[in-house]
Write an enzyme that holds these catalytic residues in place. Structure first.
Site, PDB file in Angstrom:
ATOM      1  N   CYS A   1       0.314  -1.396  -0.153  1.00 43.74           N
ATOM      2  CA  CYS A   1       0.070   0.231  -0.167  1.00 43.74           C
ATOM      3  C   CYS A   1       1.023   1.059   0.123  1.00 43.74           C
ATOM      4  O   CYS A   1       1.395   1.777   0.401  1.00 43.74           O
ATOM      5  CB  CYS A   1      -0.864  -0.141   1.003  1.00 43.74           C
ATOM      6  SG  CYS A   1      -1.802   1.558   1.838  1.00 43.74           S
TER       7      CYS A   1
ATOM      8  N   CYS B   1       0.101   4.365   2.722  1.00 45.20           N
ATOM      9  CA  CYS B   1       0.202   3.218   3.968  1.00 45.20           C
ATOM     10  C   CYS B   1       1.573   4.146   4.227  1.00 45.20           C
ATOM     11  O   CYS B   1       2.182   4.152   5.316  1.00 45.20           O
ATOM     12  CB  CYS B   1       0.562   1.543   3.864  1.00 45.20           C
ATOM     13  SG  CYS B   1      -1.790   1.484   4.357  1.00 45.20           S
TER      14      CYS B   1
END
Length: 295
Positions: free
Chosen positions: A34, A37
């Site tokens: 991600c 993230c």
């Protein structure tokens, strides 16, 4: 529940739920693949470290490795960040993507929760000492108040209330530049009634210059000369005579509230801010102003 799921739940309870009984736990649901993230991680890690003394801890949950836990929290997109206290989710911090946004949201949460922390304990110890310094300052002993605030600043160099109090004590002693320096040490986003009071006082002190012959200026002002009356109010404020300054400005507003684009009212409001909007004297003067404006 499979043995693996039970193990995940036990680990979550041990590492996150139990610590949340006394701490605010930030749960960061993330994954290695991600991109957002990875962008958020250094931000949230830095802020969590800054707030550790306030009882904040960070727990990261890899949604690929902990799919059962992520499903229990109905995590449908990442990054997702929740705040947990005493086993309950108390806030969704997912929209906070910058340090400032995270700090703002954390400050709001921490004000509402009885979290025990080093910072909270230290603040509790400071509160009666700050109150004592404020009382001394309110009684007119600015020198002693400054001494107390200086001692408190050594104990808590980043405390907003202490630095704001120190600035106001310096201002009461006529040390305008030092008062500005004290406020300059505050964080850019620091806000409190005490800070605004100090800033208003500094602005007022810069604007209201001492007058050598107040009686002569008063005689000139008595003729109705608005410029002289305005200068007289400034001189009265510079001399620390807020009562006379307020009377002069209220009389000017009564006679011509629009003079010089409402300069008298603007100066009076600035005086209110400098004294403190919660001060009983200010409340009394506000009633007088209202009677003039709306009577």
């Amino acid at each position: 529940m499979t043995p693996a799921e039970k193990e995940a739940v036990d680990a979550f309870r041990r590492d996150i739920v139990e610590p949340s009984m006394t701490n605010l736990i930030l749960i960061d649901f993330w994954a290695e693949w991600c991109g957002p993230c990875k962008a958020l991680s250094p931000v949230i890690e830095k802020v969590a470290e800054e707030y550790a003394a306030k009882g904040v801890r960070l727990a990261k949950v890899d949604v690929d490795k902990e799919q059962f836990i992520a499903a229990q929290f109905q995590v449908r997109s990442i990054p997702t960040v929740y705040a947990m206290y005493q086993g309950q989710l108390v806030a969704d911090l997912t929209t906070a993507r910058t340090e400032t946004q995270l700090r703002t949201m954390l400050d709001q949460i921490l004000r509402q929760l009885p979290i025990q922390s080093e910072a909270a304990d230290a603040e509790a110890e400071l509160e009666p000492l700050i109150a004592m310094a404020e009382q001394v300052l309110g009684e007119g002993d600015a020198e002693r108040a400054l001494s107390i605030f200086d001692q408190l600043a050594e104990m808590a160099p980043d405390n907003v209330a202490v630095l704001a109090g120190k600035a106001r004590a310096l201002l009461a002693l006529g040390r305008i530049d030092d008062a500005e320096a004290a406020l300059a040490a505050l964080p850019d986003d620091a806000k409190s009634p005490e800070i605004e009071q100090a800033r208003a006082g500094i602005a007022l002190a810069r604007e209201a210059q001492p007058v050598e012959d107040l009686s002569g200026l008063a005689a000139q002002a008595a003729t109705g000369d608005m410029d002289a009356r305005y200068e007289l109010a400034g001189g009265q404020m510079a001399a620390g005579d807020r009562e006379s300054a307020a009377e002069t400005l209220l009389a000017m507003i009564r006679d011509d509230r629009e003079w010089n684009e409402g300069a008298a009212r603007a100066r009076l409001l600035k005086l209110f801010e400098a004294v403190g909007l919660e001060d009983p004297w200010v409340s009394a003067q506000r009633r007088k102003l209202s009677a003039i404006l709306f009577g």
